[in-house]
Design a protein around this motif. Sequence first.
Motif, PDB file in Angstrom:
ATOM      1  N   SER A 220      34.675  31.549   3.624  1.00 22.35           N
ATOM      2  CA  SER A 220      33.473  31.888   2.856  1.00 22.35           C
ATOM      3  C   SER A 220      32.674  30.647   2.499  1.00 22.35           C
ATOM      4  CB  SER A 220      33.845  32.656   1.583  1.00 22.35           C
ATOM      5  OG  SER A 220      34.331  33.935   1.895  1.00 22.35           O
ATOM      6  N   ARG A 221      33.343  29.596   2.068  1.00 17.40           N
ATOM      7  CA  ARG A 221      32.628  28.389   1.648  1.00 17.40           C
ATOM      8  C   ARG A 221      31.845  27.767   2.797  1.00 17.40           C
ATOM      9  NH1 ARG A 221      37.499  27.772  -1.559  1.00 17.40           N
ATOM     10  NH2 ARG A 221      38.495  26.654   0.165  1.00 17.40           N
ATOM     11  N   SER A 222      32.514  27.562   3.930  1.00 16.03           N
ATOM     12  CA  SER A 222      31.845  26.890   5.040  1.00 16.03           C
ATOM     13  C   SER A 222      30.861  27.801   5.759  1.00 16.03           C
ATOM     14  CB  SER A 222      32.886  26.353   6.034  1.00 16.03           C
ATOM     15  OG  SER A 222      33.756  27.396   6.454  1.00 16.03           O
ATOM     16  N   LEU A 223      31.203  29.082   5.897  1.00 17.01           N
ATOM     17  CA  LEU A 223      30.282  30.013   6.566  1.00 17.01           C
ATOM     18  C   LEU A 223      29.047  30.278   5.715  1.00 17.01           C
ATOM     19  CD1 LEU A 223      32.707  32.603   8.200  1.00 17.01           C
ATOM     20  CD2 LEU A 223      31.435  30.776   9.317  1.00 17.01           C
ATOM     21  N   VAL A 309      27.380  19.844   2.762  1.00 12.85           N
ATOM     22  CA  VAL A 309      28.471  20.763   2.455  1.00 12.85           C
ATOM     23  C   VAL A 309      29.077  21.318   3.736  1.00 12.85           C
ATOM     24  CG1 VAL A 309      29.020  23.011   1.440  1.00 12.85           C
ATOM     25  CG2 VAL A 309      27.631  21.382   0.169  1.00 12.85           C
ATOM     26  N   MET A 310      28.231  21.739   4.651  1.00 13.20           N
ATOM     27  CA  MET A 310      28.713  22.368   5.879  1.00 13.20           C
ATOM     28  C   MET A 310      29.509  21.400   6.747  1.00 13.20           C
ATOM     29  SD  MET A 310      26.488  23.905   8.993  1.00 13.20           S
ATOM     30  CE  MET A 310      25.993  22.221   9.371  1.00 13.20           C
ATOM     31  N   ALA A 311      29.068  20.148   6.800  1.00 10.74           N
ATOM     32  CA  ALA A 311      29.717  19.161   7.661  1.00 10.74           C
ATOM     33  C   ALA A 311      30.566  18.182   6.861  1.00 10.74           C
ATOM     34  CB  ALA A 311      28.669  18.390   8.455  1.00 10.74           C
ATOM     35  N   GLY A 312      30.776  18.485   5.575  1.00  9.44           N
ATOM     36  CA  GLY A 312      31.521  17.552   4.739  1.00  9.44           C
ATOM     37  C   GLY A 312      32.594  18.224   3.925  1.00  9.44           C
ATOM     38  N   PHE A 318      36.464  22.394  10.851  1.00 10.51           N
ATOM     39  CA  PHE A 318      37.865  22.419  10.418  1.00 10.51           C
ATOM     40  C   PHE A 318      38.301  23.829  10.054  1.00 10.51           C
ATOM     41  CE2 PHE A 318      41.082  22.161   7.086  1.00 10.51           C
ATOM     42  CZ  PHE A 318      42.045  21.351   7.682  1.00 10.51           C
ATOM     43  N   ASP A 319      37.439  24.542   9.334  1.00 13.93           N
ATOM     44  CA  ASP A 319      37.813  25.889   8.884  1.00 13.93           C
ATOM     45  C   ASP A 319      37.898  26.876  10.044  1.00 13.93           C
ATOM     46  OD1 ASP A 319      38.012  25.059   6.283  1.00 13.93           O
ATOM     47  OD2 ASP A 319      36.000  25.688   5.708  1.00 13.93           O
ATOM     48  N   LYS A 493      23.001  26.599  -7.950  1.00 20.13           N
ATOM     49  CA  LYS A 493      24.243  27.345  -7.794  1.00 20.13           C
ATOM     50  C   LYS A 493      25.213  26.568  -6.939  1.00 20.13           C
ATOM     51  CE  LYS A 493      22.533  30.956  -9.919  1.00 20.13           C
ATOM     52  NZ  LYS A 493      23.037  31.419 -11.226  1.00 20.13           N
ATOM     53  N   GLU A 494      26.489  26.968  -7.000  1.00 22.67           N
ATOM     54  CA  GLU A 494      27.470  26.382  -6.118  1.00 22.67           C
ATOM     55  C   GLU A 494      27.162  26.821  -4.701  1.00 22.67           C
ATOM     56  OE1 GLU A 494      31.179  26.442  -9.290  1.00 22.67           O
ATOM     57  OE2 GLU A 494      31.275  27.585  -7.430  1.00 22.67           O
ATOM     58  N   ILE A 495      27.483  25.967  -3.736  1.00 31.72           N
ATOM     59  CA  ILE A 495      27.065  26.231  -2.365  1.00 31.72           C
ATOM     60  C   ILE A 495      27.711  27.482  -1.805  1.00 31.72           C
ATOM     61  CG2 ILE A 495      28.864  24.873  -1.215  1.00 31.72           C
ATOM     62  CD1 ILE A 495      25.146  25.116  -0.295  1.00 31.72           C
ATOM     63  N   GLN A 496      28.915  27.838  -2.250  1.00 35.76           N
ATOM     64  CA  GLN A 496      29.545  29.026  -1.694  1.00 35.76           C
ATOM     65  C   GLN A 496      28.885  30.311  -2.163  1.00 35.76           C
ATOM     66  OE1 GLN A 496      31.094  26.678  -3.441  1.00 35.76           O
ATOM     67  NE2 GLN A 496      32.563  27.483  -4.927  1.00 35.76           N
TER      68      GLN A 496
END
Length: 599
Positions: A220-223, A309-312, A318-319, A493-496
């Motif tokens: 969820s976070r990365s997507l 966020v997406m690449a870090g 990785f996910d 907001k938080e990125i997720q």
Amino acid sequence: MAHHSSALRVLPLWIVLAASMPAGFFSLKSPSCHEVKTAFQQRQIGLLKWVPDVPGTAEEDLSICQHKEPTCCTRKMEDSYQLAVRRETIEKIQALSMEIKYHIAKNAQSFQDAFQSLIQFAKNHTTSLFETAYRAMAHEATGPTAEFFTDISLYIFGSNGSVEAAVQHFYNNIFPSVYNRLLNPGITQLSMEFTECLRMTRPSVNPFGPHSQALAQNLSRSLNAARSLSEALSLGMEVINITEHVSFTRDCIQGLVKMHYCSHCQGLTLIKPCANYCLNIVQGCFMGLTELDQPWRDYIFSLKEVTNVMAGAHDLEFDLLGIQSQMNDSIFYALQNGPRITATVNKVCGAPAETDTYLPTESLAAHVTTPTGKPLAPSGELSQKRRSLPLKTFKSDKPRSLKKISREFMSHMQRFKAFYSTLPKAYCEGDLVGDSSTCWDGEDVVESYTDRTVDIGFDTQKPNHETKVKVQDHLLNKVKEKLQHFNQVIQGKEIQKVSEKLGGSGSGQKSLEASGDCDDEDGCFGSGEAEIVSNRNTNKLNGKTTIDEPVKTRGSGTSTKVATSTTKPRSVNNKGTCACATSFQLILLFLLVLSWNLS
């Protein structure tokens, strides 16, 4: 001889006088409109027949380029000039924004290709897990696996739904295969009713432990970051497209005609506008565009946040490549808890039609193998070997790095952070304005423009006498609001949670999986014991009503909820769903739980 000497003395005086005349003086006094006609033709402004051969007195017909002296302009020429400046201004804006548009479009495609490559790579990686380690269920897992990766791909590119829903749907679909092919391989074929019961009760039976929920949370976070980037790039392209097709007010068009073409009416086709005069005209015309300055600056900052966020912190690569390992952990959890899962399924769905037996964990080694083809070790050695299953990846198989794409993209976009604030100045630079000692101020040839030059922005346009500022373009207002909303979501907001605010990310199913690992001290059953999840009060399960009953656990003083049936014995109803277990089976299960606790 004396007469000849006098002529020589007079000639230098005319040369001096001629050199002191303003640029275009001779064309102004020319009785011909030939140069005006030539410029009219070269710029493809309109029909040549509309241009007179010699200056005339058409001042009463002109509404913009009014002048006391004879003019080379007519009303039709003036109308054509208005169309020309609209077209030329749009072309100029498109030329100035072309590089931004190119980088957004190019990198949107690069990100899309990288996302698709990563997803395909992760899909192949996961499929190989079933083909090498769980061959008994590999064929049946092909469909759910392909559907799962299609769902997350569509999610990135803006489809409705949520990552958690896709993950839970995948586990619902593979649970019947895990139950039939790995936990109870003696069953030849499950009935449709029993298979559907397995799917519907999977969240409560919780055969995969905390791993399914962990997979949903990690993805969820990365997507969400990838989805936000996809939305951001679409928004950026929308902003540039609206910028390139901005509408202009009537006053703006008339001001541009005065600046570009009213000098032609006097035969001055080579004179150029004064630089500050051009700025006043264009800043008034571009007022709506320059209002995008701060939202656009914030947008560039938001882009940087999303790509970081997406690449870090939540690396998408990785996910995605970690999906195989987490699915492997999920199935190992089910293998280690086979007796508990089968007992719970028998209670909720009843025993399968063919047989109500299952193979012990030690017998599962014949049906589950490692990538090398060797049987897996039984029982306690399973957890020691589970980390050896993820397949080795090869450098040539990996798609282009998201970090590299993000770094290159942001290095380009940072250069355009001040695009809208510098747009009027960029428009007036180059060949458009004069750099000689004289220039055009909209009325005449002057040495310098004396009016005050205003700054960008709506409030600063009041002293601008060159153009009247009216209501802003509604399309620009709309895209400005979109930029502001996007920036507020990203930065506030938080990125997720970004995609939940922008596109709608629904909440998935809730079960004990959300709580992670659980032990006796938490009030949960230990490994190998019955573990059933049900909500407090009364729940609906496959059309039947269940009620929570507390059962004391060993040494903890706490209770664990076991769902017991209050309705009919196991049967298949007319809707094709599997009914609850019989009361006799429930009593036996209840006594079994008590005996485990007392022991």
